[in-house]
Design a protein around this motif. Structure first.
Motif, PDB file in Angstrom:
ATOM      1  N   SER A 212       0.879  -1.211   0.116  1.00  0.00           N
ATOM      2  CA  SER A 212      -0.064  -0.107   0.055  1.00  0.00           C
ATOM      3  C   SER A 212       0.877   1.385   0.003  1.00  0.00           C
ATOM      4  O   SER A 212       0.454   2.240  -0.863  1.00  0.00           O
ATOM      5  CB  SER A 212      -0.808  -0.049   1.329  1.00  0.00           C
ATOM      6  OG  SER A 212      -0.192   0.066   2.381  1.00  0.00           O
TER       7      SER A 212
ATOM      8  N   ASP B 269       2.188   1.668  -3.372  1.00  0.00           N
ATOM      9  CA  ASP B 269       1.276   2.130  -4.516  1.00  0.00           C
ATOM     10  C   ASP B 269       0.738   3.527  -4.328  1.00  0.00           C
ATOM     11  O   ASP B 269       0.537   4.521  -5.287  1.00  0.00           O
ATOM     12  CB  ASP B 269      -0.044   1.288  -4.103  1.00  0.00           C
ATOM     13  CG  ASP B 269      -1.189   1.851  -5.269  1.00  0.00           C
ATOM     14  OD1 ASP B 269      -1.063   1.390  -6.421  1.00  0.00           O
ATOM     15  OD2 ASP B 269      -2.339   2.349  -4.610  1.00  0.00           O
ATOM     16  N   LYS B 270       0.765   4.313  -2.767  1.00  0.00           N
ATOM     17  CA  LYS B 270       0.607   5.634  -2.491  1.00  0.00           C
ATOM     18  C   LYS B 270       1.742   6.316  -3.117  1.00  0.00           C
ATOM     19  O   LYS B 270       1.360   7.412  -3.827  1.00  0.00           O
ATOM     20  CB  LYS B 270       0.487   5.642  -0.953  1.00  0.00           C
ATOM     21  CG  LYS B 270       0.137   7.064  -0.658  1.00  0.00           C
ATOM     22  CD  LYS B 270       0.107   7.184   0.735  1.00  0.00           C
ATOM     23  CE  LYS B 270      -0.278   8.560   1.445  1.00  0.00           C
ATOM     24  NZ  LYS B 270      -0.356   8.627   2.560  1.00  0.00           N
TER      25      LYS B 270
ATOM     26  N   HIS C 248       1.567   6.987  -6.970  1.00  0.00           N
ATOM     27  CA  HIS C 248       0.418   7.982  -7.335  1.00  0.00           C
ATOM     28  C   HIS C 248       0.648   9.264  -6.612  1.00  0.00           C
ATOM     29  O   HIS C 248      -0.306  10.171  -6.767  1.00  0.00           O
ATOM     30  CB  HIS C 248      -0.836   7.235  -6.922  1.00  0.00           C
ATOM     31  CG  HIS C 248      -1.296   5.997  -7.818  1.00  0.00           C
ATOM     32  ND1 HIS C 248      -0.766   4.807  -7.719  1.00  0.00           N
ATOM     33  CD2 HIS C 248      -1.902   6.020  -9.052  1.00  0.00           C
ATOM     34  CE1 HIS C 248      -1.145   3.851  -8.560  1.00  0.00           C
ATOM     35  NE2 HIS C 248      -2.023   4.563  -9.420  1.00  0.00           N
TER      36      HIS C 248
ATOM     37  N   LYS D  97       5.395   6.296 -13.511  1.00  0.00           N
ATOM     38  CA  LYS D  97       4.617   6.793 -12.341  1.00  0.00           C
ATOM     39  C   LYS D  97       5.569   7.574 -11.552  1.00  0.00           C
ATOM     40  O   LYS D  97       6.942   7.748 -11.794  1.00  0.00           O
ATOM     41  CB  LYS D  97       3.756   5.908 -11.544  1.00  0.00           C
ATOM     42  CG  LYS D  97       2.738   5.219 -12.371  1.00  0.00           C
ATOM     43  CD  LYS D  97       2.003   4.248 -11.480  1.00  0.00           C
ATOM     44  CE  LYS D  97       0.715   3.706 -12.513  1.00  0.00           C
ATOM     45  NZ  LYS D  97      -0.115   2.848 -11.574  1.00  0.00           N
TER      46      LYS D  97
END
Length: 288
Positions: A7, A10-11, A14, A63
């Motif tokens: 998590s 992923d944070k 982004h 990203k």
């Protein structure tokens, strides 16, 4: 630094890159649906998905974590924690869909006089462009060089002022296209220049050779990797060359894009300077 969880990764991936750049002094400029890193104008960050970025000169992107690794030189772990840091709250204005409709005149005298007398372009070439709807004069007397997509739809324009103080600008988004001029149906070579006036000057200087080859001349309206990337995809079998200004920025751009650089002769900075010099020289000989 503690343990990384999925998590957290992923944070971090982004994270808002526009906010990150603002917080860390990385200057950006907005261009339509993207932000461009001023220090390296081949790097674009999406305005609609600001965690995404792309480097046109290398074809790499990704990203936010990839940005920290590839552009900032961090290892993966450091990049994740860097992007998990607190970022300022910013508001990114939505991209507006604008259609530019030049307020054209039936009288195109100001544009013709400026291009033919001041910039020394051939009268027949200029009037042919007007007749074909590729060049117009707007209500402010500006030259409007029409930009069309592959379907022939007008998507924007490159503007040039006709007054004593030089003015250049873009109307609406280019979408990877530029003002263009073709010398044949089968394109074997694509030449990229910085402005429409330089494009027409280059054509005049070498029109016989360019016509024999089958050439597409494209004005980027500056130094814009996205335009080159787009036309490379449209004409993958053609040879592509930079014909940008022979100054520090132009030379650096050609190197960044890893393209051969076609330059004016006689040590001139751009193609219009060379054209004006040669035409003035010719007039001087004829009047002697």
């Amino acid at each position: 630094m503690g343990k990384l969880s999925p998590s957290m990764v992923d944070k971090a991936a982004h994270a808002n890159l526009v906010a990150y750049c603002e917080a860390h002094g990385i200057a950006l400029k907005r261009e339509g649906k993207e932000f461009i890193v001023k220090a390296n104008d081949s790097i674009y960050i999406s305005a609609e998905q600001p965690w995404k970025w792309y480097r046109h000169s290398t074809g790499k992107g990704g990203k936010a974590v990839d940005f920290a690794m590839q552009y900032l030189g961090m290892d993966f772990r450091s990049a994740v924690f860097e992007m998990l840091g607190k970022l300022p709250e910013i508001e990114i204005a939505p991209t507006e869909s604008v259609t530019y409709k030049p307020d054209t005149h039936t009288d195109q005298k100001r544009v013709i006089a400026y291009l033919c007398k001041k910039r020394k372009l051939d009268y027949q070439l200029v009037t042919n462009l007007i007749r074909d709807g590729k060049l117009r004069q707007d209500k402010n007397g500006n030259c409007v060089f029409v930009i069309k997509d592959t379907n022939g739809k007008m998507i924007g324009a490159e503007l040039h002022g006709t007054g004593e103080k030089r003015f250049k600008g873009q109307a609406t988004e280019q979408q990877g296209f530029g003002f263009q001029y073709s010398t044949g149906a089968k394109i074997k070579m694509v030449l990229y220049v910085e402005s429409a006036i330089d494009l027409l000057s280059l054509y005049e200087l070498h029109k016989h050779k360019l016509t024999a080859i089958g050439t597409l001349l494209v004005s980027m309206g500056g130094l814009k990797p996205a335009v080159i990337t787009n036309y490379r995809s449209i004409y993958p079998d053609a040879k592509h060359y930079c014909a940008v200004d022979a100054d520090e920025k132009g030379i650096a751009f050609a190197l960044e894009m890893e393209m051969a650089h076609r330059k004016p002769e006689h040590n001139f900075k751009d193609w219009n300077e060379e054209l004006c010099y040669l035409k003035d020289k010719s007039i001087g000989k004829n009047s002697a």
